[in-house]
Design a protein around this motif. Sequence first.
Motif, PDB file in Angstrom:
ATOM      1  N   HIS A 237      11.867 -23.850 -12.669  1.00  0.00           N
ATOM      2  CA  HIS A 237      13.287 -23.776 -12.319  1.00  0.00           C
ATOM      3  C   HIS A 237      14.135 -24.633 -13.248  1.00  0.00           C
ATOM      4  O   HIS A 237      15.260 -24.254 -13.599  1.00  0.00           O
ATOM      5  CB  HIS A 237      13.482 -24.212 -10.863  1.00  0.00           C
ATOM      6  CG  HIS A 237      13.067 -23.169  -9.869  1.00  0.00           C
ATOM      7  ND1 HIS A 237      13.896 -22.167  -9.434  1.00  0.00           N
ATOM      8  CD2 HIS A 237      11.878 -22.973  -9.234  1.00  0.00           C
ATOM      9  CE1 HIS A 237      13.262 -21.410  -8.569  1.00  0.00           C
ATOM     10  NE2 HIS A 237      12.031 -21.872  -8.421  1.00  0.00           N
ATOM     11  N   ARG A 240      14.509 -22.809 -16.540  1.00  0.00           N
ATOM     12  CA  ARG A 240      15.503 -21.731 -16.469  1.00  0.00           C
ATOM     13  C   ARG A 240      16.916 -22.276 -16.654  1.00  0.00           C
ATOM     14  O   ARG A 240      17.735 -21.678 -17.374  1.00  0.00           O
ATOM     15  CB  ARG A 240      15.400 -20.987 -15.137  1.00  0.00           C
ATOM     16  CG  ARG A 240      16.406 -19.851 -15.036  1.00  0.00           C
ATOM     17  CD  ARG A 240      16.258 -19.020 -13.791  1.00  0.00           C
ATOM     18  NE  ARG A 240      16.693 -19.717 -12.587  1.00  0.00           N
ATOM     19  CZ  ARG A 240      16.997 -19.093 -11.444  1.00  0.00           C
ATOM     20  NH1 ARG A 240      16.906 -17.772 -11.371  1.00  0.00           N
ATOM     21  NH2 ARG A 240      17.381 -19.786 -10.399  1.00  0.00           N
ATOM     22  N   ILE A 241      17.210 -23.406 -16.019  1.00  0.00           N
ATOM     23  CA  ILE A 241      18.545 -24.001 -16.170  1.00  0.00           C
ATOM     24  C   ILE A 241      18.805 -24.363 -17.628  1.00  0.00           C
ATOM     25  O   ILE A 241      19.903 -24.129 -18.159  1.00  0.00           O
ATOM     26  CB  ILE A 241      18.679 -25.233 -15.267  1.00  0.00           C
ATOM     27  CG1 ILE A 241      18.642 -24.833 -13.797  1.00  0.00           C
ATOM     28  CG2 ILE A 241      19.979 -25.978 -15.568  1.00  0.00           C
ATOM     29  CD1 ILE A 241      18.621 -26.011 -12.845  1.00  0.00           C
ATOM     30  N   SER A 244      19.568 -21.365 -19.686  1.00  0.00           N
ATOM     31  CA  SER A 244      20.916 -20.911 -19.376  1.00  0.00           C
ATOM     32  C   SER A 244      21.954 -21.738 -20.120  1.00  0.00           C
ATOM     33  O   SER A 244      22.923 -21.198 -20.675  1.00  0.00           O
ATOM     34  CB  SER A 244      21.148 -20.999 -17.863  1.00  0.00           C
ATOM     35  OG  SER A 244      22.476 -20.671 -17.530  1.00  0.00           O
ATOM     36  N   GLU A 245      21.765 -23.057 -20.147  1.00  0.00           N
ATOM     37  CA  GLU A 245      22.708 -23.939 -20.842  1.00  0.00           C
ATOM     38  C   GLU A 245      22.691 -23.718 -22.346  1.00  0.00           C
ATOM     39  O   GLU A 245      23.743 -23.646 -22.995  1.00  0.00           O
ATOM     40  CB  GLU A 245      22.359 -25.398 -20.545  1.00  0.00           C
ATOM     41  CG  GLU A 245      22.636 -25.842 -19.122  1.00  0.00           C
ATOM     42  CD  GLU A 245      22.219 -27.279 -18.882  1.00  0.00           C
ATOM     43  OE1 GLU A 245      22.631 -27.842 -17.864  1.00  0.00           O
ATOM     44  OE2 GLU A 245      21.478 -27.849 -19.724  1.00  0.00           O
ATOM     45  N   GLN A 251      22.082 -17.849 -15.029  1.00  0.00           N
ATOM     46  CA  GLN A 251      20.723 -18.082 -14.539  1.00  0.00           C
ATOM     47  C   GLN A 251      20.128 -16.841 -13.902  1.00  0.00           C
ATOM     48  O   GLN A 251      18.904 -16.641 -13.961  1.00  0.00           O
ATOM     49  CB  GLN A 251      20.716 -19.240 -13.539  1.00  0.00           C
ATOM     50  CG  GLN A 251      20.980 -20.600 -14.163  1.00  0.00           C
ATOM     51  CD  GLN A 251      20.881 -21.717 -13.155  1.00  0.00           C
ATOM     52  OE1 GLN A 251      19.996 -21.731 -12.314  1.00  0.00           O
ATOM     53  NE2 GLN A 251      21.801 -22.672 -13.230  1.00  0.00           N
ATOM     54  N   ASN A 252      20.965 -15.992 -13.283  1.00  0.00           N
ATOM     55  CA  ASN A 252      20.404 -14.800 -12.641  1.00  0.00           C
ATOM     56  C   ASN A 252      19.953 -13.740 -13.636  1.00  0.00           C
ATOM     57  O   ASN A 252      19.418 -12.699 -13.245  1.00  0.00           O
ATOM     58  CB  ASN A 252      21.390 -14.201 -11.632  1.00  0.00           C
ATOM     59  CG  ASN A 252      22.690 -13.739 -12.270  1.00  0.00           C
ATOM     60  OD1 ASN A 252      22.833 -13.732 -13.489  1.00  0.00           O
ATOM     61  ND2 ASN A 252      23.648 -13.362 -11.432  1.00  0.00           N
ATOM     62  N   ILE A 254      17.863 -14.767 -16.075  1.00  0.00           N
ATOM     63  CA  ILE A 254      16.706 -15.443 -16.661  1.00  0.00           C
ATOM     64  C   ILE A 254      15.629 -15.580 -15.592  1.00  0.00           C
ATOM     65  O   ILE A 254      15.904 -16.035 -14.480  1.00  0.00           O
ATOM     66  CB  ILE A 254      17.066 -16.837 -17.204  1.00  0.00           C
ATOM     67  CG1 ILE A 254      18.188 -16.750 -18.234  1.00  0.00           C
ATOM     68  CG2 ILE A 254      15.838 -17.523 -17.796  1.00  0.00           C
ATOM     69  CD1 ILE A 254      18.739 -18.102 -18.665  1.00  0.00           C
ATOM     70  N   THR A 544      10.706 -18.180 -10.722  1.00  0.00           N
ATOM     71  CA  THR A 544      12.079 -18.510 -10.345  1.00  0.00           C
ATOM     72  C   THR A 544      12.774 -17.376  -9.614  1.00  0.00           C
ATOM     73  O   THR A 544      13.806 -17.607  -8.974  1.00  0.00           O
ATOM     74  CB  THR A 544      12.909 -18.888 -11.591  1.00  0.00           C
ATOM     75  OG1 THR A 544      12.903 -17.779 -12.515  1.00  0.00           O
ATOM     76  CG2 THR A 544      12.349 -20.125 -12.259  1.00  0.00           C
TER      77      THR A 544
END
Length: 797
Positions: A237, A240-241, A244-245, A251-252, A254, A544
């Motif tokens: 998790h 994933r964040i 995204s960054e 995030q949805n 990934i 995730t």
Amino acid sequence: MTDTSTAESWIGKKFARKEDRRLITGKGKYLADIHVDNCAVLKFVRSTCAHGKIKSIDTSAAENIPGVIAIYTGKDIKDRIKPLPSAATLPLLEANYPKHWPLAIDKVKFNGEPVAAVIAEDKYTAEDAVEQILVEYEDLPVVTDPEHALQKDAPVIHEEFSDNTIFKMTLTGGFTPEEQKQNSEKVNKIFETADVVVSERFRVHRCGVTPMETRGVISKWDEYAGLQVWMTTQRPHVDRIVFSEIFDIPQNMIQVSAPMDQGGAFGVKAPVYREPILIAYLSMELGRPIKWIETREEHLMSVSQERDQIHYLDLAADSEGRILALRNNIIADNGDGCEGVFWGFVMPFYGAAMIPNGYDIPNCDITVTCATTNKSALSPARAFGTLPGRFAVDRAIDMIARKVGKEAADIRKLNIIKSLPYDTATGVHYDKADYSAVLEKLVSHIDLESFRKEQNSAAESGRRLGIGFSLSVHSSGVASEVLVPMEGQPGYGSATVKIDSGGTVQVYEGDAPQGQGHETMMSQVAAEIFGVSPDNVVTLSGNTNNSPFASGTFGARGGSSTVSAVAMAAKAIREKMANIFIYDNQLDATASDIGFQDSKIFYEKDTSIVCKFSELAERIIMRPLNMPEGVDAGLEQTSFFEAKEPMMSFSVHGVIVEVNENTGDFEIKRYVSAEDVGRVINPQIVEGQVQGGIIQGISNMMFEEFLYDENGQQLSTTMENYKLANAADVPNIEIIHSDTPCEHTPLGTRGMGEGQPGPVPAAVCNAICDALSHLDIQITELPMRSDRLWKLIQDSR
């Protein structure tokens, strides 16, 4: 809330691990077993220079090899990929966080840093291309000693900073320099008048843990489905964040998945590393799935490195051996620090905070300084920063015992924390337990009085036996109030529990276990609450897309925070099922009157009123007619567990050794560990965790060592010259328990796996020094091997 007792209690039972059948029959599914169509392979070119400017990278010969898809250098990706740090990788600790990209830009900072990446149709072509890439360096001065790195004339590794101090903190005395100065003066005065003082420099070498499976990543991009990444990770998790960054993708879009099976991790798969970021980016850039499997050489050069601390430790005591004060100036070799979330210094920081260990030390003056050097960044390893401090403090305790002429065990009994809860001088909170009971049980089990008689008898015939002890307090899960400042991540446990219409149970956890036995343990907890067999429960983890957010598998979270979330979710569903059962049978009862056992649900005051567990599940999900008012049809619950205060596990180790003073050889004759793990879910799993941790501690102490020459070249990049302990090197390990149920978890459980290697070196070295007490041998440096012990013996003589 309902009573969770059943006819057959699954909690506390040695239920065979559910994972083992597929693992021992070769049916485990690891990252390398995942097949993705049309997948390219990536290999890295890594620096042969420890510190130098990159003058040129010639890729022309490699580009002409058939099957090579693309080659990237740092300059190719610098303006396309955001660098670290990113928000999700930053602790709240004040430090110099070095900016870095997946590939070296302009210069390299350690031997093994990635400087280029080759993407090819297969691994053989990629390897051939890597060998054809020529990199020219302009050598810069190399710094591999942390004390040298902190000197004013030392070469600066990261030129954006003024010196090589990446992190420094005083952990005692208050939050202002004035308060800390006053505390330091107070401690100094105690030392001036103390009856007994021990002052030593303790050095613990660079070693770590070496999981069977190295790191690996597979990344696939689809413009509709988004980014899908399979990777060996402890924290999907969090990964994933970060993706995204870095890539500005919601995030949805990934999905990060840890494989069902991972061949160990022990901390090294927890950071945010450079390589997965690059592989994910290139899969989007090239429109091809890409796979990278780390070689063992890459692994030993780039990760799996920890410990590496110097402790200037002073201990003051009265004439009885009661500790009055502790001073400790800690210096850690941080490496280059380019590692998201941990940055190399988080482990020494935590180790410094845990210096008081299980001892009641009212006055402390503790400072930790982390120095940047031309090595790879320290990465987390089991015992997480505490092993060097455990070694230094428990060795010093034995030195105090020798000076006052008392048993080392008695000095520990005198100084152990006797009243808990307790707050240490470093501000760490220990929850309620009984440390004295654990120590007493171990000393009684090992029969110290009988050993002393045996030791004296053996000495008359020229045999040298010795006994040593050590303690370990370690986090049982890490609460958010600690983890958010330390790593920028929450510490709560989370789980989703579902029951389908057939009455089978599914548990989803966001952590990504690597062999700890989560499938079995979580299944036993759900089975206990629902009154079904663990074989009727399936535990899934590390994806995730189907699990609630979790910070990952680390810090003994499984047996404390995560399992507590499972219990909370299962209890909520059980209560719902009980109330529907009451409604259907028109009972004048409460949920606590309804029993769950043997896959049946019944009214405890009239057991003839009964139905199958599966029948009630089907009725609720498939026939939700005539339901109680306000009750829906689902049997699904997500729960989050956050302890009211930090929780700790506790253990005491006792070791008996025999030393040959003519050769320096020593043998561990007996190893005993006494644990307080709270309520035990599965004794077999707890014992496996304890045994594995102790073996890792022995391996760190006696065999493992990362070595560097004067040019910063690492000399220990293969298993031929980075030796691990094997079965012939370790003793039988006796494990006993003196458990205090944890007040803050719904089942009274604690996590135990993290801290076990920490107390091992002190216990063994204390035993060696006890065996050679007639020579006044004092071990202050690791690793401890027969040749080094032989030299100490010769120096003493």
